[in-house]
Design an enzyme around this catalytic site. Structure first.
Site, PDB file in Angstrom:
ATOM      1  N   ASP A 134     -10.403  39.777  -8.609  1.00 44.05           N
ATOM      2  CA  ASP A 134     -10.260  40.783  -7.553  1.00 44.05           C
ATOM      3  C   ASP A 134     -10.755  42.144  -8.011  1.00 44.05           C
ATOM      4  O   ASP A 134     -11.249  42.938  -7.220  1.00 44.05           O
ATOM      5  CB  ASP A 134      -8.816  40.849  -7.067  1.00 44.05           C
ATOM      6  CG  ASP A 134      -8.523  39.601  -6.251  1.00 44.05           C
ATOM      7  OD1 ASP A 134      -8.223  38.564  -6.855  1.00 44.05           O
ATOM      8  OD2 ASP A 134      -8.684  39.664  -5.018  1.00 44.05           O
ATOM      9  N   GLN A 159      -2.775  29.314  -1.477  1.00 43.76           N
ATOM     10  CA  GLN A 159      -4.222  29.276  -1.159  1.00 43.76           C
ATOM     11  C   GLN A 159      -4.884  28.029  -1.748  1.00 43.76           C
ATOM     12  O   GLN A 159      -5.856  27.516  -1.202  1.00 43.76           O
ATOM     13  CB  GLN A 159      -4.940  30.523  -1.710  1.00 43.76           C
ATOM     14  CG  GLN A 159      -4.569  31.822  -1.042  1.00 43.76           C
ATOM     15  CD  GLN A 159      -3.457  32.527  -1.779  1.00 43.76           C
ATOM     16  OE1 GLN A 159      -2.565  31.914  -2.366  1.00 43.76           O
ATOM     17  NE2 GLN A 159      -3.480  33.852  -1.745  1.00 43.76           N
ATOM     18  N   ARG A 188      -9.062  36.757   3.526  1.00 37.04           N
ATOM     19  CA  ARG A 188      -8.626  37.156   2.186  1.00 37.04           C
ATOM     20  C   ARG A 188      -9.661  36.688   1.179  1.00 37.04           C
ATOM     21  O   ARG A 188     -10.624  36.004   1.539  1.00 37.04           O
ATOM     22  CB  ARG A 188      -7.190  36.684   1.864  1.00 37.04           C
ATOM     23  CG  ARG A 188      -6.708  35.415   2.464  1.00 37.04           C
ATOM     24  CD  ARG A 188      -7.401  34.179   2.003  1.00 37.04           C
ATOM     25  NE  ARG A 188      -7.471  34.096   0.569  1.00 37.04           N
ATOM     26  CZ  ARG A 188      -8.364  33.387  -0.091  1.00 37.04           C
ATOM     27  NH1 ARG A 188      -9.290  32.687   0.550  1.00 37.04           N
ATOM     28  NH2 ARG A 188      -8.381  33.364  -1.407  1.00 37.04           N
TER      29      ARG A 188
HETATM   30  O1  MRU Z   1      -4.521  37.272  -2.209  1.00 42.18           O
HETATM   31  P1  MRU Z   1      -5.877  36.679  -2.040  1.00 42.18           P
HETATM   32  O2  MRU Z   1      -5.861  35.315  -1.434  1.00 42.18           O
HETATM   33  O3  MRU Z   1      -6.829  37.604  -1.335  1.00 42.18           O
HETATM   34  O4  MRU Z   1      -6.399  36.516  -3.521  1.00 42.18           O
HETATM   35  C1  MRU Z   1      -7.621  35.924  -3.774  1.00 42.18           C
HETATM   36  C2  MRU Z   1      -7.897  35.790  -5.220  1.00 42.18           C
HETATM   37  O5  MRU Z   1      -7.126  36.187  -6.066  1.00 42.18           O
HETATM   38  C3  MRU Z   1      -9.218  35.236  -5.586  1.00 42.18           C
HETATM   39  O6  MRU Z   1      -9.139  34.527  -6.786  1.00 42.18           O
HETATM   40  C4  MRU Z   1     -10.198  36.401  -5.770  1.00 42.18           C
HETATM   41  O7  MRU Z   1     -10.248  37.191  -4.622  1.00 42.18           O
HETATM   42  C5  MRU Z   1     -11.527  35.965  -6.115  1.00 42.18           C
HETATM   43  S1  MRU Z   1     -12.234  35.030  -4.800  1.00 42.18           S
HETATM   44  C6  MRU Z   1     -13.740  35.168  -4.666  1.00 42.18           C
END
Ligand code: MRU
Length: 345
Positions: A236, A195, A47
């Site tokens: 994202d 996370q 992720r």
């Molecule tokens: O749901 P996830 O764990 O994939 O979300 C990750 C995030 O929101 C991070 O902050 C984002 O991907 C930037 S990481 C380089």
């Protein structure tokens, strides 16, 4: 694979560090089909926007290598199905769609089926190395904003695990730490998938950077006590006007930061910028299973049969963002012009 590198291409399979098992266990998976890669992305074994993009590219390459035909037309039809399966995994991270679009273009530009297969493996490797080097470079730019003695609040996980490289927001923190700056980090646990508690805490501990884990709802308290010098988060998807989708809870942090006069930085490679999306209103927000809210680690914490909402991301309007840190430099308002000037469309 170094300690916190989340994936490695092994020629005919993809090796993944299963992020759902961290920090308790370091379990490596060997994925041998594109369906397994799609499932791993959906289940968040891998992720973080850039890492999702890299895994998606290798997933497409893996699927392509397994197509058994010499007919280009048939190959391209099967490749389309693979691309659609990978794209249907998680809708918000721009990097996933950047990767599938690059893979499709690489296939279209190659000649025979054998040549297309080679081109797809090469393209996936290029996406991988470009994402890795972009975060190193953005981390260097971002570290220029960090002063000795800063106390930095960050959200979700944005380190090597999320990027296959050095990290976005966490990359900036790591770089400033390597420069010898004395830092203190506040890492939010990041409900519901945790996370921050599972992954950021793991990475910060490995990097020996002093940090304090807090619940998401404690951020305002520490800001109001003057304990936070700046907030740095990842992204994202960044719209053309600078509005930024990031992990749920980011918007709350941005509003709180503005209320307290604290700089709020977004760190992301340019592959996260979506020039075709004019504003945050158009960014698709992933809705995940309500079970992620009603259960913690498989244990029910709420009455049976209740309704729970689970948007995985929220949008922070650009007005709350002090600057966006990219591998091509630091961008401030007006975002429409300045972001447009640094991306290759
Ligand atoms: O749901 P996830 O764990 O994939 O979300 C990750 C995030 O929101 C991070 O902050 C984002 O991907 C930037 S990481 C380089």
């Amino acid at each position: 694979m170094t300690d916190s590198q989340p994936l490695a291409w092994l020629g005919n399979k993809l090796r993944l560090l299963d992020q759902t098992r961290l920090p308790r266990k370091e379990v490596y998976l060997e994925l041998t089909s594109y369906q397994e890669v799609a499932q791993a992305i959906r289940e968040m074994k891998i992720r973080g926007a850039p890492a999702i993009g890299v895994a998606a590219a290798y997933g497409v390459a893996l699927g392509a290598l397994q197509i058994k035909t010499s007919s280009k037309d048939e190959f391209m039809t099967r490749l389309k199905d693979i691309l659609q399966t990978i794209e249907a995994t998680r809708p918000t991270a721009r990097n996933l769609f950047m990767a599938t679009s690059r893979m499709q273009k690489a296939a279209e530009a190659a000649g025979t089926v054998a040549e297309i297969k080679e081109a797809l493996v090469r393209e996936a490797a290029s996406i991988h190395s470009e994402e890795a080097s972009a975060t190193r470079s953005l981390a260097r730019f971002g570290a220029g904003l960090i002063e000795d003695g800063f106390s930095i609040l960050t959200h979700c996980n944005t380190g090597s695990l999320a990027t296959t490289g050095y990290g976005t927001a966490l990359g900036v923190i790591k770089y400033a730490h390597e420069q010898g700056k004395k830092l203190r980090v506040f890492a939010t646990e990041t409900r519901p998938r945790l996370q921050g508690a599972h992954l950021t805490a793991w990475e910060l501990k490995q990097a020996k950077i002093p940090f304090t884990l807090i619940t998401d709802s404690m951020a305002g308290h520490f800001m109001s006590r003057g304990e936070i010098s700046c907030v740095i988060v990842g992204a994202d998807r960044i719209a053309a006007n600078g509005d930024t989708a990031n992990k749920i809870g980011t918007y709350t942090l941005a509003v709180l930061a503005m209320e307290h006069g604290i700089p709020f930085y977004v760190a992301a490679p340019t592959t996260t910028i979506d020039p075709l999306v004019a504003s945050g209103d158009e960014i698709p927000i992933e809705e995940r299973s309500p079970e992620e809210i009603t259960h913690i680690q498989g244990v029910s914490i709420a009455p049976e049969g209740i309704k729970a909402a689970n948007p995985a991301f929220d949008v922070t309007p650009h007005l709350y963002i002090t600057a966006i840190i990219t591998e091509k430099g630091i961008v401030k308002e007006p975002y429409v012009e300045r972001l447009g000037g640094i991306i290759d469309v």
